[in-house]
Motif scaffolding. Structure first.
Motif, PDB file in Angstrom:
ATOM      1  N   THR A  91      -6.505  -1.544   2.806  1.00 13.20           N
ATOM      2  CA  THR A  91      -6.040  -0.279   2.239  1.00 13.20           C
ATOM      3  C   THR A  91      -6.439  -0.046   0.682  1.00 13.20           C
ATOM      4  N   PRO A 149       0.729  -1.223  -0.002  1.00 16.19           N
ATOM      5  CA  PRO A 149      -0.098   0.064  -0.052  1.00 16.19           C
ATOM      6  C   PRO A 149       0.978   1.332   0.116  1.00 16.19           C
ATOM      7  N   ARG A 193      -2.824   0.853  11.027  1.00 10.56           N
ATOM      8  CA  ARG A 193      -3.929   0.286  10.390  1.00 10.56           C
ATOM      9  C   ARG A 193      -4.230  -1.453  10.875  1.00 10.56           C
TER      10      ARG A 193
END
Length: 801
Positions: A183, A14, A24
């Motif tokens: 993502t 990502p 995340r």
């Protein structure tokens, strides 16, 4: 689980930095416990080539090296490493470099020869504990390159703290799927090669236990070179994932497990006679494992057998007899699906730290076994050479992936945020879930790798994870505060706890699973309820009594020099009961009553000046129990009886209103001695439900008349209990209205001429009080004679002169 960021980004890359990526993952439920560079901080270290290495003129173990560091002028460096040789690429700490630990490099003279820098080992750079020689760098690097960049030493090593339900993330592929879903980046699908089949050799496999093995696949590979070097990129990834490289065949198997989440096993084909049989073990069988541990097997453990004997502990660890060595030339590559229920608890039972068992007991993807074996075979052929046979794949008994329904309204209500169907569908699509829309309901078929998706709440959690827990607003729930009337006759668990705490007891909370010896010794329970997957080998059964835990608490405190302990516990116990049916909070065949137990040990009173010290006894604890019962204490009866945990002459069965509610007594001397206690604790255990009902108070007018007191001494047989006499007196008072003036009866003295005397004297004190007028002596005397007559008629008592 530990892995390098570079390996993860090879699958899902990502457009965010490593710190944001860790955040995340953590917010999605995959907690990143650590995120540190692979190498500790150091600077000024470059790649260098040794051009020559001559013996030091003044030291036998030193060499004078001329080193090319890319600067254009060779450096003279004195080195003591045994592997220093011309042509070798090694790390060089230049002058001014700072190494781990704060070591700064400066010019020095070693036995009269100037040295302008230091050639480094792996340990000096903090990369490993290897200090046998210089760190040999791979060919292709150029002198002068910064070592951190050349070896990617700033690669971040992530350590995930996974919950037991997320076995699908015990691999790079599994974490990459999560990253792609979180993502929106692309997920690189593994390229499955078509391995050319050049031989027709097969190994017959028979699966006799479909409840153990649901799918079994394998193939023969002949002519491998087990001494081949493991490629540097595989070694690097394994080391950064916390694995120690062993040999090419073992390293490839470990690599496939870490990258794809597929545990595999490599058999030395020359050590396997005939075919393989997958079955449950038989009582008395033994197996020597790869770690040189020999285990005694039981019928609930799976094994793989060949014609020469047992070869492997199914799904956990291979056997020593068929292990590959550097002399191996022919191998059998195996991958299988083992039912989680067949593996759960077995590694822990044998105290094995098995990566394969850790995955299989949580559930491993059963749909990609052939593809993963193809990838593994391709690696073996590339690294070790050889010829591959056809792939045999037996599908025996696979789990049914039952669809799970999630209501959109329910999801929005649980999460507390508005959600539309398109957003939820997008979440499931990003996760790779196959689903069907039925109005506002989503019917999801869980992927083969997700054994944690079984109920509606699991899908709601997936929506919350991908939507982002941190994006759900922190709003406290709003609900009407309705005051509920609590019955005055009901004494709830909090009131029971408060009452015992007021009597100087401290609450403890012990495990519901206990040692089997406790059930045998303290409860006389020869058939306790056993755990299928105990958290520790000694905590293998469910408790049927709270006494064992309290005694362990006292023993622990006594060992830590505590002289007075008073503890209690309110909790469930578990016993077999065929009359119990399945229910919302019930399990068929298992009764789960709530018990209240307390134990006292040490002095009856805390150390003080006003009272002499004495050990707590039966009657002290009985008084505490009576205080707990309140007005119902009058209904309490103590019946002499035996209990496995209690002293045979100092224990009693407790009855309340004629119903048995528990036990009270001093701990058996045998168990006190086993616990290394100088004197025995006194304990009681009662049914919490039985003592939760109280008597509703009824106020009565107090009499203003004076009280008359009389003492009565009687002879009675020594084996007649006082409680029996008291019951007789109360029955006579209840039957004769003239005796309503008797307000109380107390026993204040017991005497006998000798310990062996057949009779004893009991001294009673009687209280009399009229309601409207002062009692006359003749009324009191009449009551005394009536009570004495009742005792004489029922128990043969006579007045003591």
């Amino acid at each position: 689980m530990q892995f390098p960021e570079s390996w993860l980004r090879a699958w899902a890359d990502p457009d965010i930095d490593g710190q944001e990526l860790a955040h995340r993952l953590t917010m999605a439920g995959l907690e990143v416990e650590d995120a540190d560079p692979y190498a500790p901080p150091f600077s000024g270290v470059v790649v260098a080539r040794i051009e020559s290495a001559e013996p030091h003129p003044n030291a036998d173990k030193l060499r004078v090296c001329r080193v090319d560091d890319g600067s254009g002028e060779p450096l003279q460096i004195v080195c003591g490493a045994p592997n220093a040789a011309a042509g070798l690429l090694v790390p060089l700490a230049r002058l001014g470099a700072e190494l781990p630990g704060g070591l700064r490099i400066g010019p020095v003279k070693m036995r009269g020869i100037e040295s302008r820098g230091m050639l480094c080992s792996a340990r000096e750079l903090g990369l490993s504990q290897d200090h046998a020689g210089l760190l040999e760098l791979p060919a292709g690097l150029e002198p002068g390159q910064d070592l951190r960049q050349a070896l990617d030493l700033d690669d971040t090593i992530y350590t995930l703290k996974l919950t037991p339900n997320r076995a699908d993330c015990l691999s790079i592929l599994g974490v990459a799927r999560e990253v792609a879903a979180l993502t929106g980046c692309a997920l690189r699908a593994p390229d499955v090669p078509r391995v050319p089949v050049t031989i027709d050799d097969r190994l017959p496999v028979t699966v006799q236990a479909p409840d153990l093995c649901g799918r079994f696949a394998g193939r023969i590979v002949r002519g491998v070179n087990a001494r081949a070097a493991t490629p540097a990129w595989i070694r690097s990834r394994l080391e950064r994932a916390g694995q120690r490289p062993v040999s090419a065949l073992v390293d490839i198997s470990n690599y496939i497990m870490l990258e794809l989440g597929r545990p595999t096993h490599v058999f030395d084909l020359s050590k396997v006679q005939g075919g393989l049989t997958v079955r449950w073990a038989r009582e008395g069988e033994r197996l020597e494992l790869l770690n040189d541990q020999t285990v005694d097997l039981t019928p609930d453990v799976g094994v793989i057998e060949s014609g020469r004997g047992l070869e492997s502990l199914a799904g956990i660890m291979g056997g020593q007899d068929s292990a590959v060595t550097l002399e191996t030339t022919d191998v059998y590559l195996e991958a299988a699906f083992w039912w989680p229920e067949a593996i759960m608890g077995r590694p822990r039972r044998y105290k094995l730290n098995s990566e394969a068992g850790h995955r299989f007991e949580r559930g491993v993807d059963f749909s990609t076994i052939p593809e993963h074996l193809e990838l593994m075979t391709a690696l073996v052929l590339d690294v070790c050479g050889g010829q591959a046979g056809p792939l045999d794949d037996q599908v025996v008994n696979l789990p049914a992936r039952e669809p799970v329904r999630m209501r959109l309204a329910r999801c929005a209500r649980v999460l507390g945020i508005p959600l539309d169907a398109e957003a939820v569908g997008a979440v499931f699509t990003r996760l790779g879930f196959a689903y069907e829309r039925q109005g506002d309901d989503f019917v999801v078929t869980p992927p083969a790798a997700r054994f944690d998706l079984t109920i509606e709440e699991d899908l709601i959690e997936e929506v919350a994870r991908i939507h982002g827990f941190d994006r759900i607003p922190d709003r406290p729930p709003v609900a009407p505060a309705v005051m509920r009337a609590v019955p005055e006759t009901r004494c709830g668990p909090h009131a029971l706890r408060a009452a015992l705490a007021a009597r100087d007891y401290q609450e403890v909370i012990n495990f519901s699973f206990v040692e089997e010896a406790w059930e045998r010794d303290y409860c006389g329970n020869a058939d306790p309820i056993r755990l299928l997957n105990p958290i520790a080998s000694q905590l293998a059964v469910m408790r049927s009594s709270l006494i064992g835990g309290l005694l362990a608490n006292i023993a622990y405190n006594a060992k830590h020099r505590q002289t007075r302990v008073r503890v209690f516990e309110l909790g469930r116990v578990f016993a077999r009961d065929a009359s119990v049916a399945d229910g919302g909070l019930a399990v068929a065949g298992v009764a789960q009553p709530t018990r209240l137990a307390a134990a006292a040990w040490g002095p009856a009173l805390a150390e003080q000046w006003g009272e002499p010290a004495r050990p707590v006894d039966f009657f002290d604890v009985k008084r505490d129990l009576e205080a707990l019962l309140g007005a119902r204490a009058a209904e309490l009866r103590c019946e002499a009886a035996g209990h496995p945990a209690l002293h045979p002459g100092r224990s009693a069965r407790l009855l309340l209103g004629g119903r048995a509610i528990g036990w009270l007594g001093e701990v058996h001397p045998r168990w006190a001695q086993a616990l290394d206690l100088p004197h025995a604790p006194v304990v009681f255990e009662i049914d919490a439900e039985a003592v939760s009902e109280r008597i509703f108070p009824h106020p009565q007018e107090l009499s203003r008349q004076p009280v008359a007191v009389r003492d009565l001494a009687i002879w009675v047989d020594a084996d007649v209990p006082w409680q029996s006499l008291l019951d007789t007196l109360r029955q006579r008072i209840a039957a004769d209205g003239a005796l309503s003036v008797v307000k109380d009866i107390k026993l204040f003295d017991i005497w006998r001429e000798a310990a062996t005397a057949r009779q004893r004297s009991l001294a009673l004190r009687l209280w009399f009080q009229g309601r409207d007028a002062t009692l006359e002596d003749r009324q009191v005397e009449h009551c005394v004679q009536s009570l004495l007559a009742a005792l004489a008629e029922t128990h043969g008592a006579r007045l003591r002169s």
